[in-house]
Design a protein around this motif. Structure first.
Motif, mmCIF file in Angstrom:
data_model
loop_
_atom_site.group_PDB
_atom_site.id
_atom_site.type_symbol
_atom_site.label_atom_id
_atom_site.label_comp_id
_atom_site.label_asym_id
_atom_site.label_seq_id
_atom_site.Cartn_x
_atom_site.Cartn_y
_atom_site.Cartn_z
ATOM 1 N N VAL A 304 0.837 -1.197 0.000
ATOM 2 C CA VAL A 304 0.000 0.000 0.000
ATOM 3 C C VAL A 304 0.873 1.248 0.000
ATOM 4 O O VAL A 304 1.768 1.394 0.841
ATOM 5 N N SER A 305 0.595 2.132 -0.951
ATOM 6 C CA SER A 305 1.293 3.413 -1.034
ATOM 7 C C SER A 305 0.263 4.513 -1.288
ATOM 8 O O SER A 305 -0.933 4.232 -1.471
ATOM 9 N N ASP A 307 -0.177 6.088 -3.887
ATOM 10 C CA ASP A 307 -0.708 5.992 -5.253
ATOM 11 C C ASP A 307 -1.887 5.031 -5.373
ATOM 12 O O ASP A 307 -2.746 5.223 -6.232
ATOM 13 N N ASN A 308 -1.933 3.982 -4.538
ATOM 14 C CA ASN A 308 -2.983 2.973 -4.739
ATOM 15 C C ASN A 308 -3.936 2.806 -3.557
ATOM 16 O O ASN A 308 -4.860 2.002 -3.624
ATOM 17 N N ALA A 311 -7.812 3.047 -4.065
ATOM 18 C CA ALA A 311 -8.391 1.997 -4.909
ATOM 19 C C ALA A 311 -8.580 0.686 -4.154
ATOM 20 O O ALA A 311 -9.532 -0.046 -4.411
ATOM 21 N N ILE A 312 -7.679 0.383 -3.213
ATOM 22 C CA ILE A 312 -7.766 -0.912 -2.540
ATOM 23 C C ILE A 312 -8.328 -0.797 -1.118
ATOM 24 O O ILE A 312 -8.397 -1.799 -0.400
#
Length: 326
Positions: A304-305, A307-308, A311-312
């Protein structure tokens, strides 16, 4: 193992009250009880695993008990004996470390009670299923993300420290190997290591303060589990190193999310502890009921960063945070 998202969401909210003191439930009376032996329930990760095991037990009509070994080998053995004396049908085990697991397996085998592992495996012995995560790949991905962040800041040959979980645990060795490989490939150097004993934020706070004092040019720190990472962040801030020393993490607590969003944590390789516990619980129940089992189940790591994360997030809420994150 097929688990629908709808079913998982329903299970995440399911919880049953314990039976009244001294009054066994119908499930207990029938000898239908799944016991989770945890390394330490004060750690959020193991609490999330416990909720997954409980969900599997309740879904199949079994009673559920969680026993906390408090990262102590003797307590773990005592908990095992207590579980067996009180009629456990099956056990899900997250041992204090891999070398202590065979003693538990030996007791369970003598009692004819099947055991599956969640998160930490064993050096030997008979068991049903080991449910694990791809720790080495997850730690490697966190290392790559940290190396990329160093590069973006123009930091070459960066000095990095690690605060590890026990290296007597197979998953600890894999996390170390994966992260070290990522650092070496990027030309960075591990200059300090400390191994956790108490797995607390305060312990890691002291470790990181000492590291930064000894290595004032340290550019990165990798902490191999959840709540201790909060201690690393506190130490970085106390040493006025915010922005100058970046943090990579493993696992996750809800406090990580705003820290990932603002860049205080570059990335975290999050296991899916709820799903891990549920899968391990289902494997023990399958063994008891004559169903099919697998010797090893490897779950993916969610790296997990910033950037994402958005979305998750729906997946994180259930399979990582066991429905505790609203």
């Amino acid at each position: 193992m097929n688990i629908t998202k709808r079913a998982l969401i329903a299970l995440a909210g399911a919880a049953a009250l314990a039976a009244a003191a001294g009054m066994p439930s119908a499930a207990q009376a029938e000898g239908k009880q799944i016991v989770y032996l945890s390394a330490g329930l004060d750690a959020p990760f193991w609490r999330y695993v416990s909720k997954g095991v409980e969900a599997a037990a309740k879904e199949h009509g079994y009673d559920f008990v969680a026993l906390d070994s408090r990262n102590n080998t003797q307590t773990q053995l005592q908990n095992t004996q207590d579980a067996l004396v009180k009629g456990a049908s099956g056990i899900v085990l997250s041992p204090t470390d891999s070398s202590t697991a065979p003693a538990v397996l030996n007791l369970a085998q003598k009692a004819g009670v099947p055991v599956s592992f969640a998160g930490i495996g064993t050096t030997s012995g008979e068991y049903v299923t080991f449910v694990t995560s791809n720790d080495e790949a997850g730690a490697y991905d966190v290392g790559k993300a940290l190396a990329k962040a160093f590069e973006a800041k123009g930091w070459k040959n960066a000095e990095v420290g690690m605060v590890t979980i026990s290296q007597a645990r197979q998953n600890g060795v894999k996390r170390t190997n994966g992260f070290v490989r990522a650092m070496e490939e990027a030309g960075n150097k591990i200059v300090a290591r400390n191994e956790m004993q108490t797995y607390t934020a305060d312990e890691t706070y002291r470790f990181v303060q000492d590291m930064l004092t000894a290595h004032p040019e340290m550019r990165g720190i990798f902490v191999q589990t959840d709540s201790p990472t909060l201690g690393a962040k506190r130490a970085v801030d106390a040493m006025r190193r915010g922005g100058e020393t970046l943090i990579g993490a493993f696992d996750g607590v809800p406090e990580f999310l705003p820290m990932i969003e603002d860049g205080s944590i570059v990335a975290s390789g999050m296991q899916q502890p709820y799903l891990m516990g549920k899968t391990a619980g289902e494997s023990v129940i399958a063994k008891l009921e004559g169903g099919k089992t697998e010797k090893e189940v490897v779950l993916p790591i969610l790296t997990v960063s910033k950037d994402n994360m958005a979305a998750i997030l729906p997946d994180l809420k259930l399979t990582v945070f066991a429905g505790e994150l609203k």
